[in-house]
Scaffold this motif. Structure first.
Motif, PDB file in Angstrom:
ATOM      1  N   LYS A 180      -5.805  10.309  72.720  1.00 32.32           N
ATOM      2  CA  LYS A 180      -4.391  10.352  72.874  1.00 32.32           C
ATOM      3  C   LYS A 180      -3.851  11.759  72.141  1.00 32.32           C
ATOM      4  CE  LYS A 180      -3.296   7.420  68.904  1.00 32.32           C
ATOM      5  NZ  LYS A 180      -2.735   6.217  68.281  1.00 32.32           N
ATOM      6  N   THR A 181      -4.436  12.398  71.287  1.00 36.43           N
ATOM      7  CA  THR A 181      -3.953  13.517  70.557  1.00 36.43           C
ATOM      8  C   THR A 181      -4.054  14.845  71.267  1.00 36.43           C
ATOM      9  OG1 THR A 181      -5.848  14.160  69.308  1.00 36.43           O
ATOM     10  CG2 THR A 181      -4.393  12.354  68.374  1.00 36.43           C
ATOM     11  N   ASN A 182      -5.072  14.649  72.438  1.00 35.07           N
ATOM     12  CA  ASN A 182      -5.351  15.919  73.079  1.00 35.07           C
ATOM     13  C   ASN A 182      -5.224  15.840  74.539  1.00 35.07           C
ATOM     14  OD1 ASN A 182      -7.674  14.865  73.421  1.00 35.07           O
ATOM     15  ND2 ASN A 182      -8.761  16.122  72.266  1.00 35.07           N
ATOM     16  N   VAL A 183      -5.019  14.774  75.223  1.00 36.86           N
ATOM     17  CA  VAL A 183      -5.370  14.215  76.437  1.00 36.86           C
ATOM     18  C   VAL A 183      -4.364  15.110  77.415  1.00 36.86           C
ATOM     19  CG1 VAL A 183      -4.021  12.158  76.754  1.00 36.86           C
ATOM     20  CG2 VAL A 183      -5.898  12.536  78.130  1.00 36.86           C
ATOM     21  N   CYS A 184      -3.167  15.114  76.937  1.00 36.35           N
ATOM     22  CA  CYS A 184      -1.995  15.915  77.579  1.00 36.35           C
ATOM     23  C   CYS A 184      -2.320  17.382  77.723  1.00 36.35           C
ATOM     24  CB  CYS A 184      -0.697  15.680  77.011  1.00 36.35           C
ATOM     25  SG  CYS A 184       0.021  14.124  77.199  1.00 36.35           S
ATOM     26  N   ILE A 185      -2.665  17.991  76.745  1.00 37.88           N
ATOM     27  CA  ILE A 185      -3.224  19.346  76.658  1.00 37.88           C
ATOM     28  C   ILE A 185      -4.546  19.508  77.697  1.00 37.88           C
ATOM     29  CG2 ILE A 185      -3.912  21.427  75.295  1.00 37.88           C
ATOM     30  CD1 ILE A 185      -2.511  20.059  72.838  1.00 37.88           C
ATOM     31  N   LYS A 213      -5.066  17.900  80.180  1.00 38.68           N
ATOM     32  CA  LYS A 213      -4.778  17.827  81.642  1.00 38.68           C
ATOM     33  C   LYS A 213      -4.007  18.954  82.142  1.00 38.68           C
ATOM     34  CE  LYS A 213      -4.560  12.657  82.020  1.00 38.68           C
ATOM     35  NZ  LYS A 213      -3.661  11.442  82.274  1.00 38.68           N
ATOM     36  N   ASN A 214      -3.496  19.793  81.176  1.00 38.81           N
ATOM     37  CA  ASN A 214      -2.859  21.007  81.783  1.00 38.81           C
ATOM     38  C   ASN A 214      -3.634  22.199  81.744  1.00 38.81           C
ATOM     39  OD1 ASN A 214      -0.195  20.044  82.101  1.00 38.81           O
ATOM     40  ND2 ASN A 214      -0.077  20.047  79.851  1.00 38.81           N
ATOM     41  N   GLU A 251      -8.135  14.952  85.875  1.00 42.65           N
ATOM     42  CA  GLU A 251      -7.515  13.557  85.961  1.00 42.65           C
ATOM     43  C   GLU A 251      -8.724  12.761  86.767  1.00 42.65           C
ATOM     44  OE1 GLU A 251      -5.729  16.281  86.868  1.00 42.65           O
ATOM     45  OE2 GLU A 251      -3.931  16.067  85.486  1.00 42.65           O
TER      46      GLU A 251
END
Length: 149
Positions: free
Chosen positions: A11-16, A18-19, A34
């Motif tokens: 959860k600490t790096n998944v958004c980055i 995915k970008n 994804e």
């Protein structure tokens, strides 16, 4: 560049992660992040990781080992478009080979690529992967790396 390392995706790096963006046209050579993460969630043999340089995420990779023969694959690797052409891909692959070999206790690692991906073809051969003259179920060329001691 020697500060290149890998971390599990959480959860600490998944958004980055995915970008991460590829250069135009490269998306036809590899599945989206994804889709890779969905596949890893459905098939726990896959191990997705973020590729870091210092504290910055520069890429993504996924590897795994399957079956009683321990067929081991580096299945996905991508470097963000802003970090391509700087040697990160080759360093990441070299380090992944070492990590995967030790983690699974294997000397042989496979990967596959779409035939038109000439840049990846040259990169993998420069590292020591050899074309097997076989194709995976998706028609991709299979390469094999045999670790030498």
């Amino acid at each position: 560049m020697s500060n290149l390392y890998f971390r599990d995706i959480d959860k600490t790096n998944v958004c980055i992660v995915k970008n991460i963006k590829l250069k135009p046209g490269q998306d036809k050579f590899i599945e989206s992040i994804e889709k890779c993460l969905e596949e890893a969630k459905a098939h726990h043999e896959w191990h997705p990781v973020a590729i870091y340089s210092d504290e910055e995420i520069i890429g993504f990779a996924m590897y795994g080992s399957f079956g009683s023969n321990k067929d081991t694959w580096i299945d996905r690797i991508m470097i963000d478009q802003n970090f391509q052409g700087k040697g990160f891909g080759k360093i990441a692959m070299t380090k992944l080979i070492d990590i995967v070999s030790k983690e699974y206790g294997v000397n042989v690692i496979y990967l596959s690529i779409i035939e038109e991906n000439k840049i990846a073809h040259r990169l993998y051969e420069s590292i020591g992967f050899e074309l097997t003259n076989e194709r995976d179920p998706n028609g991709e060329l299979i390469f094999k790396y045999t670790r030498k001691f």
